[in-house]
Scaffold this motif. Structure first.
Motif, PDB file in Angstrom:
ATOM      1  N   LEU A 387       0.851  -1.182   0.000  1.00  0.00           N
ATOM      2  CA  LEU A 387       0.000   0.000   0.000  1.00  0.00           C
ATOM      3  C   LEU A 387       0.891   1.237   0.000  1.00  0.00           C
ATOM      4  CD1 LEU A 387      -2.685   1.566   0.299  1.00  0.00           C
ATOM      5  CD2 LEU A 387      -2.444   1.274   2.783  1.00  0.00           C
ATOM      6  N   ILE A 388       0.790   2.051  -1.031  1.00  0.00           N
ATOM      7  CA  ILE A 388       1.515   3.312  -1.110  1.00  0.00           C
ATOM      8  C   ILE A 388       0.592   4.404  -0.574  1.00  0.00           C
ATOM      9  CG2 ILE A 388       2.687   4.934  -2.625  1.00  0.00           C
ATOM     10  CD1 ILE A 388       3.179   2.639  -4.555  1.00  0.00           C
ATOM     11  N   THR A 389       0.949   4.972   0.563  1.00  0.00           N
ATOM     12  CA  THR A 389       0.056   5.897   1.250  1.00  0.00           C
ATOM     13  C   THR A 389       0.844   7.106   1.738  1.00  0.00           C
ATOM     14  OG1 THR A 389      -1.518   6.072   3.089  1.00  0.00           O
ATOM     15  CG2 THR A 389       0.395   4.666   3.436  1.00  0.00           C
ATOM     16  N   GLY A 390       0.202   7.909   2.593  1.00  0.00           N
ATOM     17  CA  GLY A 390       0.825   9.118   3.101  1.00  0.00           C
ATOM     18  C   GLY A 390       0.785   9.171   4.612  1.00  0.00           C
ATOM     19  N   GLU A 391       1.413  10.201   5.190  1.00  0.00           N
ATOM     20  CA  GLU A 391       1.509  10.340   6.640  1.00  0.00           C
ATOM     21  C   GLU A 391       0.415  11.219   7.225  1.00  0.00           C
ATOM     22  OE1 GLU A 391       5.695  11.146   7.818  1.00  0.00           O
ATOM     23  OE2 GLU A 391       6.087  11.132   5.659  1.00  0.00           O
ATOM     24  N   ASP A 392      -0.378  11.883   6.388  1.00  0.00           N
ATOM     25  CA  ASP A 392      -1.401  12.794   6.894  1.00  0.00           C
ATOM     26  C   ASP A 392      -2.566  12.014   7.503  1.00  0.00           C
ATOM     27  OD1 ASP A 392       0.208  14.768   5.890  1.00  0.00           O
ATOM     28  OD2 ASP A 392      -0.892  14.910   3.988  1.00  0.00           O
ATOM     29  N   GLY A 440      -4.686   6.691  -2.063  1.00  0.00           N
ATOM     30  CA  GLY A 440      -3.683   5.640  -1.924  1.00  0.00           C
ATOM     31  C   GLY A 440      -3.687   4.745  -3.141  1.00  0.00           C
ATOM     32  N   GLN A 441      -2.711   3.860  -3.185  1.00  0.00           N
ATOM     33  CA  GLN A 441      -2.589   2.942  -4.313  1.00  0.00           C
ATOM     34  C   GLN A 441      -2.041   1.620  -3.801  1.00  0.00           C
ATOM     35  OE1 GLN A 441      -3.233   3.489  -7.784  1.00  0.00           O
ATOM     36  NE2 GLN A 441      -2.984   1.266  -7.828  1.00  0.00           N
ATOM     37  N   VAL A 442      -2.630   0.508  -4.226  1.00  0.00           N
ATOM     38  CA  VAL A 442      -2.180  -0.830  -3.850  1.00  0.00           C
ATOM     39  C   VAL A 442      -1.476  -1.444  -5.051  1.00  0.00           C
ATOM     40  CG1 VAL A 442      -2.856  -3.142  -3.106  1.00  0.00           C
ATOM     41  CG2 VAL A 442      -4.003  -1.131  -2.149  1.00  0.00           C
ATOM     42  N   VAL A 443      -0.287  -1.989  -4.799  1.00  0.00           N
ATOM     43  CA  VAL A 443       0.517  -2.622  -5.834  1.00  0.00           C
ATOM     44  C   VAL A 443       0.854  -4.033  -5.380  1.00  0.00           C
ATOM     45  CG1 VAL A 443       2.678  -2.548  -7.129  1.00  0.00           C
ATOM     46  CG2 VAL A 443       1.475  -0.422  -6.588  1.00  0.00           C
ATOM     47  N   TRP A 463      -7.014   3.081  -3.628  1.00  0.00           N
ATOM     48  CA  TRP A 463      -7.440   2.488  -2.355  1.00  0.00           C
ATOM     49  C   TRP A 463      -7.862   3.588  -1.386  1.00  0.00           C
ATOM     50  CZ3 TRP A 463      -8.230  -2.331  -0.397  1.00  0.00           C
ATOM     51  CH2 TRP A 463      -8.347  -2.457   0.982  1.00  0.00           C
ATOM     52  N   ASN A 464      -9.122   3.470  -0.921  1.00  0.00           N
ATOM     53  CA  ASN A 464      -9.594   4.360   0.142  1.00  0.00           C
ATOM     54  C   ASN A 464     -10.223   3.589   1.297  1.00  0.00           C
ATOM     55  OD1 ASN A 464     -12.058   3.527  -0.878  1.00  0.00           O
ATOM     56  ND2 ASN A 464     -12.461   5.469  -1.945  1.00  0.00           N
ATOM     57  N   GLY A 465     -10.122   2.243   1.242  1.00  0.00           N
ATOM     58  CA  GLY A 465     -10.602   1.407   2.341  1.00  0.00           C
ATOM     59  C   GLY A 465     -12.061   1.023   2.257  1.00  0.00           C
ATOM     60  N   SER A 466     -12.752   1.299   1.171  1.00  0.00           N
ATOM     61  CA  SER A 466     -14.178   0.959   1.053  1.00  0.00           C
ATOM     62  C   SER A 466     -14.345  -0.543   0.815  1.00  0.00           C
ATOM     63  CB  SER A 466     -14.813   1.751  -0.087  1.00  0.00           C
ATOM     64  OG  SER A 466     -14.229   1.373  -1.329  1.00  0.00           O
ATOM     65  N   GLU A 467     -15.551  -1.021   0.981  1.00  0.00           N
ATOM     66  CA  GLU A 467     -15.836  -2.434   0.744  1.00  0.00           C
ATOM     67  C   GLU A 467     -15.609  -2.798  -0.717  1.00  0.00           C
ATOM     68  OE1 GLU A 467     -16.455  -4.734   2.951  1.00  0.00           O
ATOM     69  OE2 GLU A 467     -16.277  -3.251   4.557  1.00  0.00           O
ATOM     70  N   GLU A 468     -15.876  -1.860  -1.596  1.00  0.00           N
ATOM     71  CA  GLU A 468     -15.631  -2.113  -3.017  1.00  0.00           C
ATOM     72  C   GLU A 468     -14.142  -2.304  -3.290  1.00  0.00           C
ATOM     73  OE1 GLU A 468     -16.337   0.072  -7.370  1.00  0.00           O
ATOM     74  OE2 GLU A 468     -17.036   1.003  -5.485  1.00  0.00           O
ATOM     75  N   ASP A 469     -13.285  -1.490  -2.624  1.00  0.00           N
ATOM     76  CA  ASP A 469     -11.839  -1.644  -2.793  1.00  0.00           C
ATOM     77  C   ASP A 469     -11.370  -2.995  -2.265  1.00  0.00           C
ATOM     78  OD1 ASP A 469     -11.716   0.856  -3.903  1.00  0.00           O
ATOM     79  OD2 ASP A 469     -11.139   1.859  -2.036  1.00  0.00           O
ATOM     80  N   LYS A 470     -11.916  -3.419  -1.113  1.00  0.00           N
ATOM     81  CA  LYS A 470     -11.523  -4.706  -0.550  1.00  0.00           C
ATOM     82  C   LYS A 470     -11.926  -5.853  -1.470  1.00  0.00           C
ATOM     83  CE  LYS A 470     -11.886  -3.142   4.268  1.00  0.00           C
ATOM     84  NZ  LYS A 470     -12.589  -3.350   5.566  1.00  0.00           N
ATOM     85  N   HIS A 471     -13.138  -5.772  -2.037  1.00  0.00           N
ATOM     86  CA  HIS A 471     -13.602  -6.827  -2.930  1.00  0.00           C
ATOM     87  C   HIS A 471     -12.746  -6.884  -4.197  1.00  0.00           C
ATOM     88  CE1 HIS A 471     -16.384  -9.627  -4.775  1.00  0.00           C
ATOM     89  NE2 HIS A 471     -16.476  -8.841  -5.845  1.00  0.00           N
ATOM     90  N   ARG A 472     -12.390  -5.718  -4.735  1.00  0.00           N
ATOM     91  CA  ARG A 472     -11.573  -5.669  -5.942  1.00  0.00           C
ATOM     92  C   ARG A 472     -10.176  -6.257  -5.683  1.00  0.00           C
ATOM     93  NH1 ARG A 472     -11.061  -0.595  -6.336  1.00  0.00           N
ATOM     94  NH2 ARG A 472     -13.145  -0.229  -7.175  1.00  0.00           N
ATOM     95  N   LEU A 473      -9.595  -5.911  -4.537  1.00  0.00           N
ATOM     96  CA  LEU A 473      -8.278  -6.447  -4.199  1.00  0.00           C
ATOM     97  C   LEU A 473      -8.337  -7.951  -3.970  1.00  0.00           C
ATOM     98  CD1 LEU A 473      -5.303  -6.111  -3.467  1.00  0.00           C
ATOM     99  CD2 LEU A 473      -5.993  -5.436  -1.159  1.00  0.00           C
ATOM    100  N   TYR A 474      -9.391  -8.425  -3.327  1.00  0.00           N
ATOM    101  CA  TYR A 474      -9.529  -9.861  -3.072  1.00  0.00           C
ATOM    102  C   TYR A 474      -9.617 -10.638  -4.389  1.00  0.00           C
ATOM    103  CZ  TYR A 474     -11.453 -14.264  -1.369  1.00  0.00           C
ATOM    104  OH  TYR A 474     -11.670 -15.607  -1.107  1.00  0.00           O
ATOM    105  N   GLU A 475     -10.360 -10.118  -5.345  1.00  0.00           N
ATOM    106  CA  GLU A 475     -10.495 -10.793  -6.640  1.00  0.00           C
ATOM    107  C   GLU A 475      -9.152 -10.859  -7.371  1.00  0.00           C
ATOM    108  OE1 GLU A 475     -13.467  -8.670  -8.766  1.00  0.00           O
ATOM    109  OE2 GLU A 475     -15.140  -9.847  -7.925  1.00  0.00           O
ATOM    110  N   GLN A 476      -8.388  -9.773  -7.324  1.00  0.00           N
ATOM    111  CA  GLN A 476      -7.110  -9.776  -8.031  1.00  0.00           C
ATOM    112  C   GLN A 476      -6.108 -10.715  -7.362  1.00  0.00           C
ATOM    113  OE1 GLN A 476      -5.471  -6.234  -9.515  1.00  0.00           O
ATOM    114  NE2 GLN A 476      -7.415  -5.172  -9.807  1.00  0.00           N
ATOM    115  N   LEU A 477      -6.165 -10.841  -6.044  1.00  0.00           N
ATOM    116  CA  LEU A 477      -5.277 -11.791  -5.371  1.00  0.00           C
ATOM    117  C   LEU A 477      -5.650 -13.229  -5.723  1.00  0.00           C
ATOM    118  CD1 LEU A 477      -4.916 -10.161  -1.817  1.00  0.00           C
ATOM    119  CD2 LEU A 477      -3.239 -10.206  -3.670  1.00  0.00           C
TER     120      LEU A 477
END
Length: 746
Positions: A387-392, A440-443, A463-477
């Motif tokens: 996860l490429i993210t920031g410190e803010d 953010g961005q997941v690689v 990536w913003n932590g939504s359920e849609e983002d989690k589902h999309r990441l799970y499918e790609q894994l």
């Protein structure tokens, strides 16, 4: 009174000694070559190969033969002799095994061994020293082994090293205490080593050990000598003092929460040990030292009453030591272990299996290498979900959602981590492909080579932590695990910045502190031999300082007294050029009788061009005026009109062509470098400024500006003069300024 029978007995003893030596030399049991089954001309490769084969065959853990242990020790002993060129040469020369080594190069120890083996006399009656036996063989250190194995390993555990030698009586006295300490400290994780000064002088010199016995500790590549009484308690305390301070933090019911929350700033899991002992156990300190780069360690004293709420909170059994390991969740431990007799292996395995957080932050290249190892063909693939993210604060919800996803989808082939884009902008810049609108961005990546090459694929949509983002990441894994070719992009990542590296000032202060501690230890405890370099440096500095003060004091006192003026051979350089005129009075001293090695630079001028040429002349030669062998003069051609033609006529090298100089009636602007002693000169011809030949000779038309430019190239000519590359024109004698008197010197 000495009796004849005593003389006969002495003779018999000598004969028996010699006979016993012959038995030792000829005995095949003491021959390391026959023990390893190699010839005397065998190379080191052959010896090593034979040793490995026999060691595997006779190792006591694999071979149940009653004599396997003795045979294994004998094989090890033989290899120690033949693998060391010096020991091997001694055996080839004297035919003795190492435990029967001679004192110096004599044969006495061989005779003693012969007596012991053949005649069974009481060796203890003569008190022959033997500072070590076969049991110490596994601790013996060689120079190459110490530098390749022990020094790097000293950054993970401390080493206790004894420097000994054969025929060391003091070594015999400390041997019982040494063995007890080894039996106590080695199971705790302390490395043990023995250096035989008789055979490893190079290693002993590297350690700084010049006498036996010596005991020293090695931690973080630094050597510290033991200077206390050799008792087990002192050796144990010596090891504890070698370890860095504050590796283990004392935790109570009041500060446990702040201790556990330290994972956010230090990026490490936290371990808490609960025990009844009021002080930190040495084994726990050694474990903390070994894993200090990965885990934070705390200790809770169960005997303190104010820690009772903390024991109840985590339901600790007070009848046995308990270790709790916390990661991101500070309310519930990620792992727990409890044992009455907790061993080092159990403790280290417990910590080693939990070295990383569930989602650690990539803060340096070492962590990246361990979390995301390079692909190995004989191992199962491992993918890094980054996860490429920031410190803010705006990124905190997305980061927490990524942690929840990683906890719920933890698998052996997946490693989850995050990285701050601003801290690692060089590496993330080659992976970041999302638009700036995404927080953010997941690689997903797989490392292909240690040089930084990776295969990766970015999760579309950011990536913003939504359920849609989690589902999309799970499918790609899931797609990735079914098809490894799913990673279609490649990149070469640079080495990550070390975010945890201390500031340069702190590093410098720590290094200086260690250096001064080492100097203090050397001055306080070292013998004269070890202190000689330091003392020599100190006394040299004091001598120079004292001499400087004395000289300065005498010079200041001398300046106060009135002194007679003395001529100076080397006057200081002035801010002007002193140019004297060549007249009948100064001609002889400035040219004819000029001292050897001195040169007079003479400018030829007229009354009309005198001021302009002198100013230009002084400017061009000023940089050379500091040379003590150069003198500067000028010749007034209006007063001594015949001198230049006479000089040129006397030139021995007239064949080189000076007809123009001799025919010319105007020599204004000529410069001559005259060596009065060797009777030669170098000639500088001026730069003419007119348009034609008639204007060159019409000095009446030349303005002061034109005359000034005649010496434009004089500086270059002076440089060539100093280099010695100018043509030298020789004369028999110098002409006189007064043409009626002929030559000034014959």
């Amino acid at each position: 009174m000495f009796r004849p029978q005593s003389r006969i007995s002495s003779v018999l003893l000598v004969i028996l000694f010699i006979f016993g030596e012959h038995l030792v030399k000829s005995s095949p049991e003491n021959d390391p070559y026959k023990t390893l089954g190699v010839s005397k001309s065998a190379s080191q490769t052959e010896i090593k190969k034979a040793y490995k084969h026999l060691a595997r065959e006779w190792h006591p853990d694999k071979n149940k033969d009653p004599g396997a242990e003795d045979m294994f020790i004998k094989i090890t002993k033989s290899y120690e002799i033949l693998s060391n060129e010096e020991r091997r040469a001694n055996f080839d020369r004297y035919g003795q095994m190492e435990d029967n080594q001679a004192f110096g190069h004599s044969q006495q120890q061989g005779y003693r061994s012969s007596f012991h083996n053949s005649f069974y006399f009481d060796e203890s009656f003569f008190h022959f020293p033997k500072s070590r036996d076969f049991a110490d063989s596994k601790y013996l250190l060689h120079h190459a082994q110490f530098n390749s194995d022990v020094l790097p390993d000293s950054y993970r555990r401390p080493y206790l090293i004894k420097v000994t030698s054969d025929w060391c009586f003091a070594c015999i006295h400390i041997e019982p205490v040494w063995r007890e300490s080894v039996q106590e400290l080695e199971p705790l994780g302390v490395g043990i080593g023995i250096v035989d000064m008789g055979y490893e002088r190079r290693l002993a010199s590297q350690l700084g050990a010049h006498r036996t016995p010596s005991i020293l500790g090695v931690v973080n590549g630094r050597f510290t000598f033991f200077h206390q009484a050799v008792v087990r308690e002192n050796l144990r305390q010596f090891i504890e003092d070698l370890l860095p301070q504050r590796m283990v933090e004392k935790v109570t019911d009041k500060n446990y929460q702040s201790f556990l929350n330290g994972w956010q700033s230090e990026n490490k899991p936290s371990v808490l040990l609960f025990d009844q002992v009021p002080i930190f156990p040495l084994m726990y300190k050694l474990t903390a030292f070994a894993f200090r780069d990965y885990v934070r360690f705390g200790y809770v004293d169960q005997g303190e009453k104010y820690n009772t709420p903390l024991l109840r909170r985590f339901n600790i059994n007070t009848h046995a030591p308990t270790m709790l390991l916390f990661k991101e969740d500070t309310e519930k431990p990620a792992d727990i272990i409890q044992a009455r007799g907790m061993k080092r292996q159990i403790m280290e395995e417990f910590v080693s299996n939990n070295k990383f957080l569930r989602v650690p932050r990539l803060v340096n290249q070492q962590l990246f290498d361990e979390l995301c190892p390079v692909k190995q063909f004989h191992r199962r693939r491992k993918y890094c979900v980054l996860l490429i993210t920031g410190e803010d604060q705006a990124f905190v919800p997305g980061n927490e959602a990524f942690l929840q996803f990683a906890t719920a989808n933890s698998k052996e082939v997946l490693r989850f981590a995050y990285v701050y884009q601003r801290q690692q902008y060089l590496a993330t810049g080659r992976l970041l492909v999302c638009s700036p609108a995404h927080p953010g961005q997941v690689v997903i990546l797989e490392r292909r080579s240690p040089a930084g090459k990776v295969m990766y694929r970015s999760v579309i949509g950011g990536w913003n932590g939504s359920e849609e983002d989690k589902h999309r990441l799970y499918e790609q894994l899931e797609l990735l695990q079914r098809d490894p070719a799913y990673l279609t992009s490649d990149a070469t990542l640079p080495e990550l910045n070390n975010e945890m590296a201390p500031m340069f000032l702190i590093q410098w202060m720590n290094t200086a502190y260690d250096y001064f501690l080492q100097i203090y230890d050397d001055i306080l405890y070292s013998n004269w031999r070890e202190m000689m370099p330091i003392l020599s440096l100190i006394f040299s500095a004091l001598f120079i300082l004292f001499g400087t003060v004395i000289i300065q004091a005498f010079s200041e006192s001398g300046e106060d007294k009135p002194q007679k003026a003395k001529p100076r051979d080397r006057p200081p350089k002035k801010d002007f050029v002193e140019v004297t005129e060549l007249t009948d009075i100064t001609y002889t001293s400035n040219l004819v009788k000029l001292r050897p090695g001195h040169i007079n630079i003479v400018l030829v001028l007229s009354e009309a061009s005198k001021n302009a040429l002198l100013r230009k002349f002084a400017k061009e030669v000023f940089s050379f005026s500091g040379t003590q062998t150069l003198h500067f003069s000028f010749l007034n051609a209006d007063k001594h009109r015949q001198w230049m033609p006479a000089l040129l006529a006397l030139t021995l090298d007239s064949a080189q062509g000076h007809s123009d100089d001799e025919e010319s009636s105007d020599h204004t602007g000529y410069v001559l470098a005259l060596n009065g002693y060797k009777k030669y000169f170098c000639l500088f011809r001026p730069v003419f400024t007119g348009d034609d030949a008639s204007s060159r000779r019409a000095s009446s038309r030349a303005t002061s500006l034109e005359v000034h430019h005649k010496l434009d190239r004089l500086g270059l000519w002076m440089e060539r003069l100093m280099e010695g590359t100018l043509t030298r024109l020789r004369v028999h004698a110098w002409p006189s300024l007064d043409p009626a008197h002929g030559s000034a010197e014959s």
